[in-house]
Design an enzyme around this catalytic site. Structure first.
Site, PDB file in Angstrom:
ATOM      1  CG  ASP A   1      -7.308   4.860  -0.584  1.00  0.00           C
ATOM      2  OD1 ASP A   1      -7.248   3.664  -0.926  1.00  0.00           O
ATOM      3  OD2 ASP A   1      -6.573   5.350   0.293  1.00  0.00           O
TER       4      ASP A   1
ATOM      5  CG  ASP B   1      -2.183   0.768   1.039  1.00  0.00           C
ATOM      6  OD1 ASP B   1      -2.231   1.624   0.133  1.00  0.00           O
ATOM      7  OD2 ASP B   1      -3.149   0.530   1.798  1.00  0.00           O
TER       8      ASP B   1
ATOM      9  CD  GLU C   1       0.588   6.498  -3.574  1.00  0.00           C
ATOM     10  OE1 GLU C   1      -0.362   5.834  -3.978  1.00  0.00           O
ATOM     11  OE2 GLU C   1       0.947   6.507  -2.380  1.00  0.00           O
TER      12      GLU C   1
END
Length: 779
Positions: A468, A393, A396
């Site tokens: 998300d 997760d 980035e």
């Protein structure tokens, strides 16, 4: 933030020294061009441009002040450098021209302007005749760099696609601006695809921009580089462009067969016992399931492999729980984050040896020592417990309190200035886990789920989900265009949180309006490369059984996905073996049809199935464009329709409009509860008549890397329309445990046979196949 002092250089031209200004393109000196082994080199004033021939359809262009060799010192996304191939070179008083078997490039000596043409002389793309290459000196993070840009003149009717995944709802980027900087829900992959038959791989990890707000001019720019640096890739078909991109950056491995089944997830399961209970419910109700996901906050401290006391209370033995799941043929992956808690042992060890990204608690995957520490301290112990893969997760990465927008811009990594490598983190992070897993075992294929991607990441066994996103029909509509553009960015595996993640707009599974959204999104999810549900719901449940009166529809679509597994797994092999793309915007197969240029809400799932998600609330029908083909069959009704027309397709809540192209052999498996439950069960071959058809059925043992050693089997299938004959070719290859005999049930589809998801009770023929070629004439 450091102040930037900038001045613009139009190399070889008149230029202002204290303001952003460029003189006219025609005011500079003429270029000199010479031939080298790899290609040609141009000098014009203080600018050097090198054009290297990497293949008949691949050219590498580097241009900048002085004599730069690349945009950045390191390029870890590239696996293969250019190898010189034959080309011809001629020049006269006005231009220099390089020719390969597929391409021509003309360089105007007066201006340095490049024009790309195909072998027949048709213009593909030209640099602007007003202003082309611009280099603006800058100092960022204490290092001298250039802000660079190149301007092109697109042809009037071409469309632009790819560039990763973006949440603007736009499919064709013509007339738009796209920022290329990693952020939650926004994925930067600088591969641009044109319907003119070429791609541009913008060869930098720096913060970049695609700017076509003036539709007759395209500007590509980068914030921190030594040069303009890109690969011009000619297809002309998009599959060929993707193939050559993967030749440069790496090929996608095959997932375990179980990955292509159903993935159950929510935010979050609070104990290993919950995982067991959910799996048991699916098994007891005979609903297909292959993978369950443990989301975050299982840990005592983020960064350490110890589970929290609350997680362990109901069931303290996590390895035993995983073994029980495996005994029930359910796989499990666990969420692992690159950002750590400051009080974790991992962070303390990183901090001591400067292995974190300075100013953050993230490890630095560009540092070999940090890679080793992250694997050995956190990931390896979890792998040894029996987890089947990892959910990486916030890749980035997130750095401060969930902030993920171009976080590396102002930082520094071991590889160099963060402004040069803004977008590189997900490639290096996933590569760290994949490389270590492969070094540890070849007995189990890894599955990595992650939220971001960069050039080359397909080689790391990753699936990207769209981030998300919120649970609304508005957001649902945007995911389809986002996913289709991601697919033509060269990375084949993509998925979503079905019906949205949750925060800041959490939904209730008991709400009828949300049940409608979930059903429509679930129907779409069946026809994504990876079929996955996830999210945070008000009532803390997200299993199929949570959605009230829509549960029977959801189960029916789950079962349809499993019937399609012989088709899907065979296509997954093509992804690995042939650089294929499963989820295919219509531009991939009808590139020159202007009617499909802006269609971003329908697509092909493999070569045969046209998928038309329903993205409006309360809809009972939707407009569908049937592209040119001999005919199309309504999957649900078996009725035959002409191609090259728009229709109004019936779309009650329980039906997603699906059409199968005439000239299709569609293999369907039995009803099963997990992917490998019945490897030797009969396979139905649905024949959609109207044209010749071919399909190659792929099989292996399902979960090791032995396929890389040639341990697999293929069965070629061919339908001859003129003679109404099906040929099942001789099986090629073998693998341990392979069944030697198989039953094929042949169904000729029409309005009364082979419709919908049900098993056809009366096949036209039933064939006992022993691996030898057999030919069957059908009425």
């Amino acid at each position: 933030m450091q102040a930037h002092l900038r001045s613009t250089i139009c190399v070889g031209l008149l230029a202002a020294t204290t303001a952003v200004f460029c003189a006219a393109q025609t005011e500079g000196p003429s270029a000199t061009v010479s031939q080298e082994t790899a290609g040609i080199v141009m000098h014009r004033g203080t600018e050097t441009l090198r054009l290297s021939v990497c293949g008949p359809g691949v050219l590498h262009i580097v241009a900048g002040p002085g004599d730069p060799k690349s945009a950045s010192p390191a390029e870890p996304w590239l696996l293969h450098a250019c190898s010189p191939v034959h080309f011809d070179f001629v020049q006269d008083a006005n231009s220099a021209t390089l020719r390969t078997a597929q391409l021509q490039v003309s360089l105007r000596l007066a201006t340095g302007q490049l024009t790309y043409l195909d072998a027949a002389g048709h213009t593909l793309l030209s640099e602007s005749d007003r202003l082309t290459r611009v280099y603006t000196p800058d100092v960022i993070n204490g290092e001298k760099v250039y802000h660079v840009s190149d301007r092109f003149m697109p042809t009037p009717t071409e469309g632009f696609y790819g560039l990763g995944q973006h949440q603007n709802g736009v499919f064709d980027y013509r007339g738009n601006v796209v920022e290329l900087a990693q952020a939650n829900t926004d994925v930067a992959v600088p591969l641009l695809i044109s319907t003119n038959g070429y791609g541009i791989m913008w060869n930098t990890a720096s913060h970049s921009w695609f700017d076509n707000r003036f539709p007759t001019e395209l500007k590509l720019s980068t914030d921190a580089a030594d040069a303009i640096d890109y690969y011009f890739i000619y297809g002309p078909e998009i599959d060929q462009i993707v193939h050559q991109y993967r030749d440069l950056t790496g090929h996608a491995p095959l997932f375990g067969e179980w990955v292509y089944g159903f993935v159950q997830s929510k935010d979050r399961y609070r104990s290993a016992k919950e995982l067991l209970d959910v799996a048991a419910e699916y098994r007891s109700q005979h609903v297909p399931l292959d993978l369950i996901v443990q989301d975050w906050f299982w840990w005592k401290r983020r960064g350490d492999p110890e589970f929290s006391e609350d997680y362990l209370k109901p069931y303290p033995d996590v390895p035993a729980a995983l073994k029980q799941l495996h005994d029930e043929h359910v796989h499990a992956i666990i969420s692992v984050w690159a950002v750590t808690d400051e009080n974790s042992d991992l962070y303390k060890e990183m901090k001591k040896d400067n292995l974190n990204i300075r100013g953050t608690t993230d490890y630095d995957p560009s540092n070999p020592a940090a890679r080793e520490l992250f694997w050995n301290h956190l990931v390896k112990p979890l792998m040894e417990q029996g987890w089947d893969g990892f959910w990486l997760d916030s890749a980035e990465p997130e750095a401060w309190n969930g902030f993920s927008d171009a976080t590396l811009d102002t930082l520094r990594l071991a590889i160099g200035n963060g402004a040069r490598y803004t977008n590189i983190f997900p490639l290096l992070h996933t590569g760290n886990i994949y490389d270590h897993w492969r070094a540890a075992t070849d007995r189990k294929r890894i599955f990595i789920l992650t939220r971001s991607a960069f050039l080359g990441q397909q080689r790391n066994a990753t699936t990207v989900w769209s981030g998300d996103v919120m649970g609304t029909f508005f957001d649902f509509r945007k995911q389809i265009a986002a996913g289709l553009n991601f697919e033509v960015s060269g990375i084949p595996y993509w998925t979503t949180d079905i019906a949205g993640y949750g925060w800041p707009y959490e939904r209730d599974t008991r709400d009828p309006s949300y049940q409608e959204l979930y059903t429509r999104w679930f129907e779409f999810g069946v026809f994504c490369p990876i079929f996955r549900t996830h999210g945070h719901r008000v009532n803390n449940t997200n299993e199929i059984f949570s959605y009230g009166p829509q549960v029977p529809t959801l189960i029916a679509y789950d079962k349809l996905r499993y019937r399609l597994l012989p088709y899907i797994y065979s296509l997954a092999w093509r992804v690995t073996n042939d650089d294929y793309t499963i989820m295919r915007p219509l531009i991939m197969d009808w590139r020159t049809d202007l009617k499909v240029r802006a269609i971003g809400d329908e697509y092909m799932f493999g070569p045969s199935i046209l998928v038309n998600p329903v993205t409006l609330e309360d809809a009972t029908e939707r407009t569908v464009y049937l592209p040119p083909a001999p005919a199309w069959y309504d999957f649900w009704a078996g009725t035959k329709l002409n191609g090259d027309q728009r229709i109004q397709a019936a779309a009650p809540l329980e039906r997603i409009p699906l059409y199968v192209k005439a000239g299709t052999i569609l293999p369907l498996g039995p009803e099963v509860e997990y992917a490998t439950q019945a490897p030797d069960a009969p396979i139905t071959l649905r024949i959609y008549r109207g044209a010749d058809a071919d399909f190659t059925l792929y099989e292996d043992e399902g979960d090791t890397y032995d396929y890389e050693k040639g341990e697999y089997a293929t069965i070629p299938l061919h339908w001859d329309e003129a003679s109404s004959t099906l040929t099942i070719g001789a099986r090629q290859g073998q693998y341990p445990g392979m069944g030697r005999n198989r039953t094929f049930r042949i169904v000729l589809v029409d309005a009364t046979h082979g419709t919908g998801a049900q098993i056809e009770p009366n096949p036209a023929k039933q064939i006992q196949y022993d691996g030898s070629a057999v030919q069957v004439a059908l009425p």
